[in-house]
Motif scaffolding. Structure first.
Motif, PDB file in Angstrom:
ATOM      1  N   ALA A   5       0.844  -1.198   0.000  1.00 34.10           N
ATOM      2  CA  ALA A   5       0.000   0.000   0.000  1.00 34.10           C
ATOM      3  C   ALA A   5       0.877   1.244   0.000  1.00 34.10           C
ATOM      4  CB  ALA A   5      -0.914  -0.010   1.221  1.00 34.10           C
ATOM      5  N   GLU A   6       0.458   2.234  -0.773  1.00 29.54           N
ATOM      6  CA  GLU A   6       1.192   3.490  -0.809  1.00 29.54           C
ATOM      7  C   GLU A   6       0.937   4.231   0.499  1.00 29.54           C
ATOM      8  OE1 GLU A   6       0.911   7.555  -3.332  1.00 29.54           O
ATOM      9  OE2 GLU A   6       0.979   5.698  -4.504  1.00 29.54           O
ATOM     10  N   ARG A   7       2.011   4.815   1.054  1.00 33.11           N
ATOM     11  CA  ARG A   7       1.885   5.570   2.290  1.00 33.11           C
ATOM     12  C   ARG A   7       1.007   6.788   2.053  1.00 33.11           C
ATOM     13  NH1 ARG A   7       4.194   9.833   4.452  1.00 33.11           N
ATOM     14  NH2 ARG A   7       5.830  10.053   2.915  1.00 33.11           N
ATOM     15  N   PRO A   8       0.049   7.037   2.954  1.00 29.11           N
ATOM     16  CA  PRO A   8      -0.799   8.216   2.769  1.00 29.11           C
ATOM     17  C   PRO A   8       0.030   9.502   2.799  1.00 29.11           C
ATOM     18  CG  PRO A   8      -1.576   6.838   4.594  1.00 29.11           C
ATOM     19  CD  PRO A   8      -0.264   6.293   4.150  1.00 29.11           C
ATOM     20  N   LYS A   9      -0.377  10.458   2.008  1.00 29.53           N
ATOM     21  CA  LYS A   9       0.298  11.751   1.974  1.00 29.53           C
ATOM     22  C   LYS A   9      -0.066  12.556   3.210  1.00 29.53           C
ATOM     23  CE  LYS A   9       0.881  12.301  -2.960  1.00 29.53           C
ATOM     24  NZ  LYS A   9       2.250  11.879  -2.924  1.00 29.53           N
ATOM     25  N   ALA A  10       0.840  13.436   3.606  1.00 26.48           N
ATOM     26  CA  ALA A  10       0.614  14.276   4.772  1.00 26.48           C
ATOM     27  C   ALA A  10      -0.465  15.325   4.491  1.00 26.48           C
ATOM     28  CB  ALA A  10       1.906  14.969   5.199  1.00 26.48           C
ATOM     29  N   LEU A  11      -0.557  15.768   3.241  1.00 27.99           N
ATOM     30  CA  LEU A  11      -1.479  16.853   2.889  1.00 27.99           C
ATOM     31  C   LEU A  11      -2.631  16.361   2.019  1.00 27.99           C
ATOM     32  CD1 LEU A  11       1.101  19.616   1.972  1.00 27.99           C
ATOM     33  CD2 LEU A  11      -0.372  19.567   3.978  1.00 27.99           C
TER      34      LEU A  11
END
Length: 190
Positions: A5-11
């Motif tokens: 899974a792609e790491r969620p973005k901070a923004l």
């Protein structure tokens, strides 16, 4: 086999900090390819200091590396992976860089920076990092900013200390540059 899974973005999507930031006596602005020579010249002039702490600063200093940094900066800005600015003095001289990087996780951004020899000792980086910290914390979903540096890099660690960041932890890190001690510091906003 499934893809990781792609790491969620901070923004959130389409949220970015300002492209230019005016400060008393200097400003921050996004780099363009036209800045490659000035960036190269600043790195060459500051090689001894940068080489000690920055793994990317190696001999010979090649202008292609600065072009690559600028191209990555453009891609990273668009993809919200990092937001890099040049620090430019009142005479339009490039005196360093500062960036916000999304490499910690949701709700957090990391600041990285360096300043050209001759521009240090005047509070430039402290003021730039203070403004970038305020901007980062005003972005939706961001509640923490971090500055990471080697414990032996006293000048770099002085910036978060002056800004009221607190030393959250120290941990071992494989030295990647000649001046590094192998002990990484993690400074966080209070």
């Amino acid at each position: 086999m499934t893809e990781p899974a792609e790491r969620p973005k901070a923004l959130p999507a389409d949220v970015r900090p300002p492209e230019t930031i005016d400060l008393d006596g200097f400003h921050l602005r996004r780099p363009t390819l036209d800045d490659a020579q000035a960036l190269h010249d600043a790195i060459v002039a500051t090689f001894a200091e940068l080489h000690a702490w920055m793994p990317w600063c190696k001999e010979p200093v090649e202008i292609g590396e600065q072009r690559g940094f600028i191209e990555r900066s453009m891609t990273d800005w668009a993809g919200q992976a990092a937001f890099n600015w040049l620090i430019v003095d009142a005479g339009d001289n490039l005196i360093g860089t500062i960036g916000l990087m999304d490499r910690i996780g949701p709700g957090s951004l990391e600041i990285g920076y360096w300043l050209r020899t001759g521009a240090t000792g005047r509070g430039v980086m402290t003021r730039a990092a203070a403004r970038v910290t305020d901007i980062a914390l005003a972005l939706p979903g961001i509640d923490r900013v971090e500055i990471h540096c080697d414990a032996a890099n006293l000048r770099s660690a002085a910036v978060p200390r002056r800004l009221g960041y607190r030393l959250d932890r120290e941990g071992p890190a494989e030295p990647a540059a000649p001046g590094e001690s192998g002990l990484q510091q993690f400074w966080i906003t209070p």
